[in-house]
Design a protein around this motif. Structure first.
Motif, short mmCIF file in Angstrom:
data_model
loop_
_atom_site.label_atom_id
_atom_site.label_comp_id
_atom_site.label_asym_id
_atom_site.label_seq_id
_atom_site.Cartn_x
_atom_site.Cartn_y
_atom_site.Cartn_z
N LYS A 40 0.85 -1.18 0.00
CA LYS A 40 0.00 0.00 0.00
C LYS A 40 0.89 1.23 0.00
CE LYS A 40 -0.54 -0.06 5.05
NZ LYS A 40 -1.51 -0.08 6.17
N SER A 41 0.31 2.39 -0.29
CA SER A 41 1.12 3.61 -0.40
C SER A 41 0.30 4.81 0.03
CB SER A 41 1.62 3.79 -1.83
OG SER A 41 2.36 4.99 -1.95
N TRP A 42 0.96 5.70 0.78
CA TRP A 42 0.34 6.98 1.14
C TRP A 42 0.61 7.98 0.02
CZ3 TRP A 42 3.09 11.58 1.94
CH2 TRP A 42 2.31 12.65 2.34
N ILE A 43 -0.43 8.74 -0.39
CA ILE A 43 -0.34 9.63 -1.55
C ILE A 43 -0.94 10.99 -1.20
CG2 ILE A 43 -1.13 10.04 -3.92
CD1 ILE A 43 -1.18 7.00 -4.27
N SER A 44 -0.26 12.05 -1.63
CA SER A 44 -0.80 13.41 -1.55
C SER A 44 -0.69 14.02 -2.94
CB SER A 44 -0.02 14.25 -0.54
OG SER A 44 -0.41 15.61 -0.62
N ASP B 232 -5.43 13.17 -0.33
CA ASP B 232 -4.45 12.96 0.75
C ASP B 232 -4.89 11.73 1.53
OD1 ASP B 232 -2.50 13.15 2.66
OD2 ASP B 232 -3.56 14.66 3.86
N GLY B 233 -4.25 10.62 1.29
CA GLY B 233 -4.67 9.40 1.96
C GLY B 233 -3.85 8.21 1.51
N THR B 234 -4.29 7.02 1.91
CA THR B 234 -3.59 5.77 1.63
C THR B 234 -4.40 4.94 0.63
OG1 THR B 234 -2.63 5.75 3.85
CG2 THR B 234 -2.64 3.66 2.64
N LEU B 235 -3.72 4.41 -0.38
CA LEU B 235 -4.31 3.50 -1.35
C LEU B 235 -3.79 2.09 -1.09
CD1 LEU B 235 -4.16 5.47 -4.73
CD2 LEU B 235 -6.04 5.31 -3.09
N ALA B 236 -4.70 1.12 -1.07
CA ALA B 236 -4.32 -0.27 -0.88
C ALA B 236 -3.95 -0.91 -2.21
CB ALA B 236 -5.46 -1.05 -0.21
N LYS B 237 -3.42 -2.12 -2.15
CA LYS B 237 -3.04 -2.85 -3.35
C LYS B 237 -4.25 -3.01 -4.27
CE LYS B 237 -1.11 -7.28 -4.87
NZ LYS B 237 -0.58 -8.59 -4.43
N GLY B 238 -4.07 -2.69 -5.56
CA GLY B 238 -5.14 -2.81 -6.53
C GLY B 238 -5.95 -1.54 -6.72
N GLU B 239 -5.80 -0.54 -5.87
CA GLU B 239 -6.55 0.71 -6.00
C GLU B 239 -5.79 1.69 -6.88
OE1 GLU B 239 -9.12 0.94 -1.88
OE2 GLU B 239 -7.21 2.00 -1.97
N SER B 240 -6.50 2.63 -7.47
CA SER B 240 -5.88 3.63 -8.35
C SER B 240 -6.62 4.95 -8.22
CB SER B 240 -5.87 3.16 -9.80
OG SER B 240 -7.20 3.00 -10.28
N LYS B 241 -5.94 6.02 -8.59
CA LYS B 241 -6.51 7.37 -8.60
C LYS B 241 -6.02 8.10 -9.85
CE LYS B 241 -8.93 8.01 -4.75
NZ LYS B 241 -10.32 8.49 -4.76
N THR B 242 -6.87 8.97 -10.39
CA THR B 242 -6.51 9.79 -11.54
C THR B 242 -6.75 11.25 -11.19
OG1 THR B 242 -7.16 8.01 -13.05
CG2 THR B 242 -6.93 10.23 -13.98
N PHE B 243 -5.78 12.10 -11.48
CA PHE B 243 -5.86 13.53 -11.18
C PHE B 243 -5.63 14.32 -12.47
CE2 PHE B 243 -3.78 11.32 -7.59
CZ PHE B 243 -4.83 11.38 -6.68
N GLN B 244 -6.25 15.52 -12.55
CA GLN B 244 -6.13 16.33 -13.75
C GLN B 244 -6.14 17.81 -13.37
OE1 GLN B 244 -9.19 16.57 -17.15
NE2 GLN B 244 -7.81 14.92 -17.79
N ASP B 245 -5.32 18.60 -14.09
CA ASP B 245 -5.24 20.04 -13.82
C ASP B 245 -4.86 20.74 -15.12
OD1 ASP B 245 -5.23 22.19 -11.67
OD2 ASP B 245 -3.27 22.52 -12.57
N ASP B 246 -5.14 22.05 -15.19
CA ASP B 246 -4.83 22.81 -16.40
C ASP B 246 -3.33 23.02 -16.59
OD1 ASP B 246 -7.50 23.04 -17.00
OD2 ASP B 246 -7.75 24.96 -15.98
N GLU B 247 -2.55 23.06 -15.50
CA GLU B 247 -1.13 23.41 -15.62
C GLU B 247 -0.18 22.40 -14.99
OE1 GLU B 247 -0.35 27.34 -14.25
OE2 GLU B 247 -2.10 28.23 -15.23
#
Length: 272
Positions: free
Chosen positions: A199-203, A214-229
């Motif tokens: 698992k991994s802590w991500i900010s 801002d939190g922890t993702l367990a094995k197999g979880e994913s997150k996608t982020f998007q911004d203009d710059e």
């Protein structure tokens, strides 16, 4: 008759008797036989910050997000469960902001058509249909004589059709992508994180400092982020993470337990 404190005054405060975060980390390090330099080498947290946290001085961490990450990494290095310590930090420092979900934003942007790119295929098909319709109309309209006269002109129209087609050939259809992330818009920066092991802590923050996650993702979880710059990341246990930036996999090799601070823009993948 004696005068003294009330029974409530004699009761010890549970919160006052609880060991501080710094004291717990310091005692655990000593009991593990580790020096501050060894903890720093394992966590990539600088030695002065390790000493400051053991003295309950979190100002040198640079903010609550960094302080939580440092507490987690140091706790794991000395054999403590980091979750109770982070919870104690949140209770003593006003808690943490609620994470902002980023996946719906990405889905909305992914299916939006790019208005600036002309659809040459549709334009060519429309032109061919117009020519064929005109030829058909001239063949089957009017009397026989007029019809025969129009038929004589039909070959000229048909001959002109191939001459127009090569002038702007239809764009080849793109091969289907193995991943939906390949269709990310080029006018934004898009980052996708997937935890492959442990698992991994991500900010994650946007270019204007807005907290995206801002939190922890367990094995197999994913997150996608998007911004203009720009997207700013802090990855705890970076070796467990697979990272895609703007549809391309980042090939950097991160070690297990390593803390990484990364920034990506529209021109990446490459660390900012």
């Amino acid at each position: 008759m004696s005068i003294g404190n009330s029974p409530e005054d004699d009761q010890p405060s549970i919160e006052d008797d609880r060991p501080s975060i710094g004291r717990l980390l310091h005692q655990a390090r000593i009991e593990s036989g580790l020096t501050a330099d060894e903890v720093s080498a394992t966590t990539r947290v600088r030695v002065p910050i390790v000493h400051a946290i053991e003295q309950d001085d979190f100002a040198r961490s640079g903010g609550d997000v960094y302080a939580r990450g440092h507490i987690r990494m140091i706790a794991r290095a000395v054999g403590l469960d980091p979750d109770p310590l982070v919870a104690q930090y949140d209770a003593e420092h006003g808690g943490r902001p609620a994470p902002t979900p980023a996946a719906p934003l990405f889905e909305a942007e992914r299916i939006r058509a790019d208005p600036r790119r002309p659809n040459w295929t549709a334009a060519m098909v429309a032109a061919i249909v117009a020519v064929v319709g005109f030829v058909g109309f001239t063949l089957f309209s009017g009397d026989d004589k007029a019809g025969s006269g129009q038929v004589a002109q039909a070959p000229a129209a048909e001959k002109s059709t191939p001459a127009k087609a090569p002038a702007k050939p239809a764009d080849p259809k793109p091969d289907p992508s193995d991943s939906a992330i390949a269709a990310v818009p080029k006018d934004k920066v898009t980052v996708k994180l997937s935890v492959l092991d442990d698992k991994s802590w991500i900010s994650a923050k946007s270019h204007n400092g807005k907290m995206l996650f801002d939190g922890t993702l367990a094995k197999g979880e994913s997150k996608t982020f998007q911004d203009d710059e720009r997207i700013d990341l802090i990855l705890g246990n970076a070796g467990a993470i697979e990272l895609y930036v703007n549809g391309k996999k980042v090939e950097d090799r991160f070690d297990t337990g390593q803390v990484e601070r990364l920034s990506y823009t529209k021109g990446d993948p490459q660390a900012g």
